[in-house]
Design a protein around this motif. Structure first.
Motif, PDB file in Angstrom:
ATOM      1  N   ASP A  92       5.468  -6.861   2.848  1.00 40.15           N
ATOM      2  CA  ASP A  92       5.592  -5.489   2.372  1.00 40.15           C
ATOM      3  C   ASP A  92       6.894  -5.306   1.589  1.00 40.15           C
ATOM      4  O   ASP A  92       7.699  -6.226   1.434  1.00 40.15           O
ATOM      5  N   LEU A  93       7.101  -4.084   1.117  1.00 37.61           N
ATOM      6  CA  LEU A  93       8.262  -3.786   0.286  1.00 37.61           C
ATOM      7  C   LEU A  93       9.569  -4.017   1.030  1.00 37.61           C
ATOM      8  O   LEU A  93      10.519  -4.577   0.472  1.00 37.61           O
ATOM      9  N   HIS A 198       5.637  -1.420  -6.047  1.00 36.52           N
ATOM     10  CA  HIS A 198       5.102  -2.205  -4.928  1.00 36.52           C
ATOM     11  C   HIS A 198       4.213  -1.377  -4.000  1.00 36.52           C
ATOM     12  O   HIS A 198       3.089  -1.788  -3.686  1.00 36.52           O
ATOM     13  N   PRO A 199       4.651  -0.202  -3.530  1.00 40.00           N
ATOM     14  CA  PRO A 199       3.777   0.566  -2.635  1.00 40.00           C
ATOM     15  C   PRO A 199       2.510   1.068  -3.325  1.00 40.00           C
ATOM     16  O   PRO A 199       1.517   1.355  -2.658  1.00 40.00           O
ATOM     17  N   ARG A 200       2.549   1.188  -4.643  1.00 35.12           N
ATOM     18  CA  ARG A 200       1.447   1.800  -5.358  1.00 35.12           C
ATOM     19  C   ARG A 200       0.392   0.806  -5.811  1.00 35.12           C
ATOM     20  O   ARG A 200      -0.797   1.049  -5.688  1.00 35.12           O
TER      21      ARG A 200
END
Length: 269
Positions: A92-93, A198-200
């Motif tokens: 993850d980020l 990154h989250p998108r």
């Protein structure tokens, strides 16, 4: 106008100008795909304004010395990109971004301990890019999903780069050219891309933008070397212009080579 108020207003103007450059470049990056986005991201949209404002406050010798510290920091940035690109495939980020920033900070902390020469800075860059470019090659070709911008994207990018400029300008007088050159090269554009994209759209597509930035970042390092030599010979204004010209010419050349390769691939099909 009181001196302190004049300084604050001038500082706010500098911050706003720098933020406008970075926001414009990052919006272009989102809309143009990983290849063109990487070329835009490796233009001096963050470091450039920082150095312009340093040149307003300091002489050519200060800028030349700062460039010697910025040159090895450019090598730290490509290792930061490699760290993120590899980790973003599966993590993850928080893990990917945190490790990438930690690598950059660790390398920058070591870099500040030495008095760098032009030859040493160039050698570190060529070694770093010789290692990282082949390792990044396998992560470049990922389809870029459609990006939907959120209300806080542009303000966050503006705050990031404005804060960097404020730190560089406000502290340069007492930290000296070596530390100023290091701070000016913090990769604001890369960091904002990681945090926002990154989250998108996920790790691999975001990593593809950074993976495509390797050759552009190499040209950025050459531009720093040009700046160091040119400001000594011709003064800060012309030296900064020559460095910018080097970046633009290098990235346009990369773009032309890429388009030619795409045309050949289409003809073969």
């Amino acid at each position: 106008m009181p001196l302190d108020l004049h300084f604050i207003l001038f500082l706010l103007l500098r911050m706003a100008i720098a933020a406008a450059f970075v926001v414009s470049a990052s919006v272009i990056t989102e809309r143009s795909g990983p290849v063109i986005g990487a070329l835009v991201a490796t233009l001096p949209v963050s470091a450039g304004p920082s150095y312009v404002f340093l040149a307003i406050d300091h002489d050519a010798a200060f800028i030349a010395q700062g460039a010697l510290s910025s040159l090895p920091v450019n090598a730290a940035t490509i290792f930061m990109a490699l760290t993120y690109v590899v980790l973003a495939q599966r993590h993850d980020l928080a893990v990917s971004f945190g490790a990438a920033v930690a690598i950059w900070l660790a390398m920058a902390s070591v870099i500040r301990l030495f008095d760098w020469t032009l030859a040493a800075g160039l050698a570190v860059n060529f070694i770093a890019f010789g290692i990282c470019i082949p390792l990044l090659a396998g992560y470049r070709h990922v389809k870029m999903p459609l990006v939907t911008r959120r209300w806080y994207d542009i303000p966050m990018r503006a705050v990031l780069v404005a804060t960097l400029v404020a730190i560089v300008v406000s502290t340069s007088g007492w930290v000296g050219p070596r530390i100023s050159g290091i701070i000016a090269l913090y990769p604001v554009v890369f960091s904002s891309m990681m945090v926002i994209l990154h989250p998108r759209i996920g790790g691999p597509p975001t990593a593809a933008v950074l993976a495509n930035s390797d050759w552009g970042l190499l040209g950025f390092g050459m531009a720093i070397a040009v700046m160091h030599v040119a400001v000594v010979q011709f003064g800060s204004a012309l030296g900064l212009c020559l460095a910018l010209g080097t970046c633009i010419a290098w990235n346009l050349t990369l773009w032309a080579i890429g388009r030619r390769a795409m045309r050949k691939a289409r003809h073969k099909q």
